[in-house]
Design an enzyme around this catalytic site. Sequence first.
Site, short mmCIF file in Angstrom:
data_model
loop_
_atom_site.label_atom_id
_atom_site.label_comp_id
_atom_site.label_asym_id
_atom_site.label_seq_id
_atom_site.Cartn_x
_atom_site.Cartn_y
_atom_site.Cartn_z
N ASP A 1 0.86 -1.18 0.00
CA ASP A 1 0.00 0.00 0.00
C ASP A 1 0.89 1.23 0.00
O ASP A 1 2.12 1.14 -0.04
CB ASP A 1 -0.98 0.00 1.18
N ASP B 1 1.47 5.04 1.89
CA ASP B 1 1.14 5.86 3.06
C ASP B 1 1.71 7.27 2.91
O ASP B 1 2.88 7.42 2.53
CB ASP B 1 1.72 5.23 4.33
N ASP C 1 -3.25 5.17 2.41
CA ASP C 1 -3.59 5.73 3.72
C ASP C 1 -3.05 7.15 3.81
O ASP C 1 -1.88 7.40 3.50
CB ASP C 1 -2.98 4.88 4.85
#
Length: 544
Positions: free
Chosen positions: A332, A334, A468
Site C-alpha cells: 500500500d 502511506d 492511507d
Amino acid sequence: MVPLKRRKVVSSAVGNNNAADHSGGKAPTKFPQVVLFLLERKMGASRRAFLSQLGRKKGFQVEELFSENVTHVISENNSGEEVRTWLDSQGGDRGPTPVHLLDVSWYTESMRAGRPVQVLDRHKLQKQQIDEAEVVVFSVPSYACQRRATLDNHNAILTDALSVLAENAELSDEDGRGVAFRRAAAVLKALPKPVTRMTQLRGLPCLGEHSLRVIRDILENGASTEVESMKQSERFKALKVLTGIFGVGTKTADRWIREGIYTLQQLRDSGQTLNRAQQAGLEHYVELNQPVTKAEADAVGEIVERAVVSVLPGAQITLTGGFRRGKLTGHDVDFLITHPEEGREEGLMSKVVSWLESQGFLLYQKTTRNSYLESKDGPARPPSNMDRFERCFSVFKLAKEEKRKHPGTLTENAEDTCRPGAHMQVEGAESRLQTGETSQSQVQTGEQRHLVETKPAGHKPWRAVRVDLVVSPISQFAFALLGWTGSKLFERELRRWAGHEKAMSLSSHALYDNTQSKYLRATSEEEIFAHLGLEFIPPSERNA
C-alpha cells in the site's frame, strides 16, 4: 537418500546397551576405547544398517545413537563443514577428547584389517582446531533499534522460515509468539555474513529454543519440516487468503473458517454480511494483493499533492513506509500530511477527501477524526501504541502506466485518468504500520492460488491501490514521521528501548520522560534518537 533425523544425545550407558542389543551378544567388543557412530546423512538408512552390523560382527562398538562417549564419527559423501554443522546440532563434542570426523574409507579399511587402523590425514574430514579458528562468531546488540539493517539479507532462507512461523502466530492471534519469531529473524537479518553453523549463533540475543531448532533443521537438512508442513496447512492458507481481504482481521477470518469458509468463492456464496471495507476488499481482491511499485506510489503522490495544495497551499506531503526505507515495492502507499503553521492542518482531511471524491479517484474511503488531546505541554499520552491522528483509509483508482503516459487514450474525465500534477519530492512506502481491523497479505503463492477464485479482470485502464492518508500537526510531525516510516519491528523496539532503558514513553505523537514528568520536544528524527541516547539510524537501515 534419507536425511538424518535429529537425534537425542544419550548417556554412555544407553549407547552401550544399544550396541549390545544390535550385536546380539554374538561378538564381544574387542576395542573398548573406540566407539563408532555412522552418520546416516547421504549414506542412507539401509547402507548404514549393513555397515553397522558388519562392524559389530568384527568386534567394533558401533552406537545406534550419537552419545557423549562416541570417539569416531564416520560419514560418506559429506564435507567436513556439513559434518561439523551436524555435530554442532547435537551439542558439539561432549566427551573428554575431540571426536574424530572420518571418511568411510577409514571404516572399510578397518573392517578389512579386523582392527582400527591408524587415522591418517587422508581419512580426516577436517581438523577441529583449524576449523574452530576459522569460525566467524557473530555479535549484535540486543535491540533492533541499535542495529543497522539494510535491505541486503545474507540469511534469507532462515529469516523466511522464521517469518512464516511469525505470520502463523499472528494469524492465530498469538502476537507474543509472533514478536518472538520476528525478533529472531531481525537478528539474522542484521548479520554481515551467512550463518553456516550453530556455533556462530552462541550468545546472540532473541534466539529462543524454538527458533534455534528451526535454524538447526535448515542448516542440517536444507529446510524446516515444521515450516514446510505449516505452509501446506489448509488453515494457514485459508487465513492468508481471508485476511488478504481489505477490512478483514484475524478474528473475522477465524470465525469464517469455523463456519466452513476457506475460499473467496465460498465467502461469496455464504451470504455473509460484509461491511463497506470488506465489500471493496473482496471486489478488488486481486489488485489489492498485487505489489505496488515505486512508480505507482509516485503517481499516487502526485494526485495527493494536487488535492492537498488545492485546498491548503503550503501544506507538506511526505511518502512514508517502506519506500522511504528504500523498498521498490509495497502493498500500500502511506502519506503523512502537515502544515508548517500549527493549527492550519485542522479540517484539512475532509477537504482533501472531498476533492479526491469529486475527481473520481476514490473507490472506497473511511475517515477517522483525531482522538488525542493537545495541550501546551504536549499531546495526552494514548493508552495504547496505536496512534490517534486523523486519517483516511482508502482504495484509489489509479490509471495504469501506459494510460498515465497517454491520457488522451481515455476520456478526459478525471475519473478515468490520473493526469500528472506538480512534481513532488518524496523519499520513498510499504506496509501500513498501524494494526487494526485491516490485515493485508501477499497471497498469490503457488500453494494458495487454488483458494483464490477471481473473475477475469479484463483490460481495465486502471487498478485499485490501497492508500492511507495521515494528518499531523507540525509539533508532532517528527514523531509521526518516525512512527510511520517503520519497519514495524524497529518501531516496537524503539518503544521497548524507551520504556525499559530510559524510563520514557514513546509514541507517534510524543516522547514523555517519566522521570522528569515532562514531554521532550523534537523537530527532527535525529533529535528523538538523541533524546533516547541512541545513534541515529537513517531510514534505509531500519529494515528490521
